[in-house]
Design an enzyme around this catalytic site. Structure first.
Site, mmCIF file in Angstrom:
data_model
loop_
_atom_site.group_PDB
_atom_site.id
_atom_site.type_symbol
_atom_site.label_atom_id
_atom_site.label_comp_id
_atom_site.label_asym_id
_atom_site.label_seq_id
_atom_site.Cartn_x
_atom_site.Cartn_y
_atom_site.Cartn_z
ATOM 1 N N ARG A 69 -3.128 15.245 -11.744
ATOM 2 C CA ARG A 69 -3.068 13.848 -11.331
ATOM 3 C C ARG A 69 -1.999 13.639 -10.263
ATOM 4 O O ARG A 69 -2.175 12.840 -9.332
ATOM 5 C CB ARG A 69 -2.808 12.936 -12.534
ATOM 6 C CG ARG A 69 -2.890 11.448 -12.170
ATOM 7 C CD ARG A 69 -2.807 10.564 -13.386
ATOM 8 N NE ARG A 69 -1.526 10.713 -14.079
ATOM 9 C CZ ARG A 69 -1.232 10.080 -15.220
ATOM 10 N NH1 ARG A 69 -2.134 9.297 -15.805
ATOM 11 N NH2 ARG A 69 -0.058 10.251 -15.792
ATOM 12 N N HIS A 86 7.071 0.222 8.580
ATOM 13 C CA HIS A 86 5.938 0.282 7.673
ATOM 14 C C HIS A 86 5.073 1.514 7.878
ATOM 15 O O HIS A 86 4.564 2.100 6.921
ATOM 16 C CB HIS A 86 5.078 -0.980 7.818
ATOM 17 C CG HIS A 86 5.657 -2.189 7.159
ATOM 18 N ND1 HIS A 86 6.804 -2.798 7.604
ATOM 19 C CD2 HIS A 86 5.246 -2.897 6.076
ATOM 20 C CE1 HIS A 86 7.080 -3.835 6.842
ATOM 21 N NE2 HIS A 86 6.149 -3.919 5.896
ATOM 22 N N GLU A 95 -6.042 -2.559 -18.966
ATOM 23 C CA GLU A 95 -5.192 -1.601 -19.679
ATOM 24 C C GLU A 95 -3.878 -2.271 -20.013
ATOM 25 O O GLU A 95 -3.657 -3.437 -19.686
ATOM 26 C CB GLU A 95 -4.973 -0.341 -18.837
ATOM 27 C CG GLU A 95 -4.402 -0.597 -17.457
ATOM 28 C CD GLU A 95 -4.448 0.660 -16.578
ATOM 29 O OE1 GLU A 95 -4.525 1.770 -17.126
ATOM 30 O OE2 GLU A 95 -4.403 0.521 -15.344
ATOM 31 N N LEU A 114 -5.834 3.335 -14.554
ATOM 32 C CA LEU A 114 -5.165 4.626 -14.405
ATOM 33 C C LEU A 114 -5.888 5.671 -15.260
ATOM 34 O O LEU A 114 -6.237 5.403 -16.409
ATOM 35 C CB LEU A 114 -3.703 4.521 -14.848
ATOM 36 C CG LEU A 114 -2.910 5.815 -14.716
ATOM 37 C CD1 LEU A 114 -2.728 6.177 -13.245
ATOM 38 C CD2 LEU A 114 -1.562 5.689 -15.406
ATOM 39 N N LYS A 173 -1.026 6.758 -9.446
ATOM 40 C CA LYS A 173 0.163 6.509 -10.271
ATOM 41 C C LYS A 173 1.378 6.320 -9.358
ATOM 42 O O LYS A 173 2.220 7.207 -9.207
ATOM 43 C CB LYS A 173 0.382 7.646 -11.265
ATOM 44 C CG LYS A 173 1.322 7.269 -12.417
ATOM 45 C CD LYS A 173 1.313 8.327 -13.489
ATOM 46 C CE LYS A 173 2.260 7.996 -14.629
ATOM 47 N NZ LYS A 173 1.789 6.841 -15.432
ATOM 48 N N ARG A 232 13.655 2.368 8.554
ATOM 49 C CA ARG A 232 12.669 1.487 7.934
ATOM 50 C C ARG A 232 11.605 1.038 8.939
ATOM 51 O O ARG A 232 11.901 0.404 9.944
ATOM 52 C CB ARG A 232 13.359 0.260 7.332
ATOM 53 C CG ARG A 232 12.435 -0.555 6.427
ATOM 54 C CD ARG A 232 13.153 -1.777 5.855
ATOM 55 N NE ARG A 232 12.357 -2.413 4.821
ATOM 56 C CZ ARG A 232 11.334 -3.233 5.041
ATOM 57 N NH1 ARG A 232 10.981 -3.519 6.294
ATOM 58 N NH2 ARG A 232 10.656 -3.763 4.042
ATOM 59 N N TYR A 234 4.723 9.022 -9.326
ATOM 60 C CA TYR A 234 5.523 9.604 -10.402
ATOM 61 C C TYR A 234 4.620 10.169 -11.479
ATOM 62 O O TYR A 234 3.432 9.863 -11.546
ATOM 63 C CB TYR A 234 6.489 8.580 -10.995
ATOM 64 C CG TYR A 234 5.845 7.533 -11.886
ATOM 65 C CD1 TYR A 234 5.925 7.637 -13.275
ATOM 66 C CD2 TYR A 234 5.162 6.439 -11.352
ATOM 67 C CE1 TYR A 234 5.339 6.681 -14.104
ATOM 68 C CE2 TYR A 234 4.582 5.485 -12.160
ATOM 69 C CZ TYR A 234 4.671 5.613 -13.533
ATOM 70 O OH TYR A 234 4.084 4.669 -14.348
#
Length: 286
Positions: free
Chosen positions: A52, A102, A181, A206, A148, A100, A33
């Site tokens: 990014r 993995h 952080e 990050l 992220k 579903r 995101y």
């Protein structure tokens, strides 16, 4: 006016917008995101967030879903449809929807979701003027915090710990007692010797876009900087502590775990950096 969301090619009423139950963002937190600040209907730090985003998608081997130009149009249209003048726009890209399993699915298009909302900037200004409280807790996140991703459960637990103690932010601490952080921010101090310090960006940090913008302003302002870790004790003895993020800009912390930082008021460096960052972000927003 009802809010509008962009979901996989269409604009929908926010309260009815959905993704499939087998979207991998829901099943595995298999997605990334970005969040842009919006000033006067325009995007702040646009290129930094786009760069990014591309890096995060590449690291997770999720196909880039559209060109930068197309995505810019979607972001701006979502802002426009929600009549956001000052606020944020949120983008989430997942590996898509498939049964579903993995392992990566084959030939599955990514899911793309965009939302935008108005934020009352005066509340942040009031908090920054008096300073916020911080707390600390052990950093229990995975080893690739430079990506992220939407896998934010440890961050959620840290932010909740801060809220339960009446604090604004939680600074996370590694096994060596060093601050990594915040739960949704990068962390900074002005140490006892007056030197600005923030941790360098490795796999457990990050690469904050606001952090990058602040680093350039630090150089322009002639502030002495040392990119190296600091401990919780060093933070508590510091002249200033502050955090940075796209939604909070530069936020001074005036206490940490109940201990007052310096005189318990926002310091001159954090105050100045917040001022010049907001001036630049507004001026250069697109």
């Amino acid at each position: 006016m009802s809010r509008i969301a962009y979901v996989n090619g269409t604009y929908q009423a926010h309260n009815g917008a959905t993704v499939h139950i087998e979207d991998r963002g829901f099943q595995f937190a298999d997605g990334v995101y970005e969040v842009w600040s919006v000033f006067d209907g325009r995007l702040a730090d646009f290129e930094g967030h786009m760069s990014r985003l591309a890096r995060s998608l590449t690291e997770l081997r999720i196909p880039i879903p559209m060109t930068a130009q197309a995505l810019e149009r979607v972001l701006k249209e979502t802002i426009r449809r929600n009549r956001v003048r000052n606020g944020i726009v949120y983008l989430q890209v997942t590996r898509g929807t498939s049964p579903r399993d993995h392992a990566f699915p084959k030939d599955t298009p990514p899911s793309v979701i965009v939302t935008s909302k108005t934020i009352d900037l005066s509340k942040g200004e009031s908090l920054a003027a008096k300073g916020a409280a911080g707390v600390t807790m052990p950093d229990i996140r995975w080893g690739r915090c430079d990506i992220k991703t939407v896998g934010l459960l440890p961050n959620v637990l840290a932010k909740q710990a801060a809220r339960e103690k009446g604090a604004y932010e939680c600074l996370m601490v590694d096994d060596m007692g060093l601050v990594t952080e915040g739960s949704s921010t990068n962390a900074w101090i002005v140490d006892e010797n007056g030197k600005l310090r923030t941790r360098d960006t490795q796999a457990n940090i990050l690469r904050g876009i606001t952090r990058t913008a602040i680093l350039k302003l630090v150089e322009a302002e002639g502030i002495e900087l040392d990119e190296r870790p600091f401990s919780v004790d060093e933070a508590k003895r510091a002249r200033e502590v502050f955090v940075t993020a796209a939604s909070s800009f530069v936020m001074p912390l005036v206490s940490l775990d109940g201990a007052k930082i310096a005189d318990g008021k926002p310091g001159p460096i954090a105050t100045r950096l917040r001022e010049v960052y907001l001036e630049q972000a507004r001026r250069e927003a697109i």
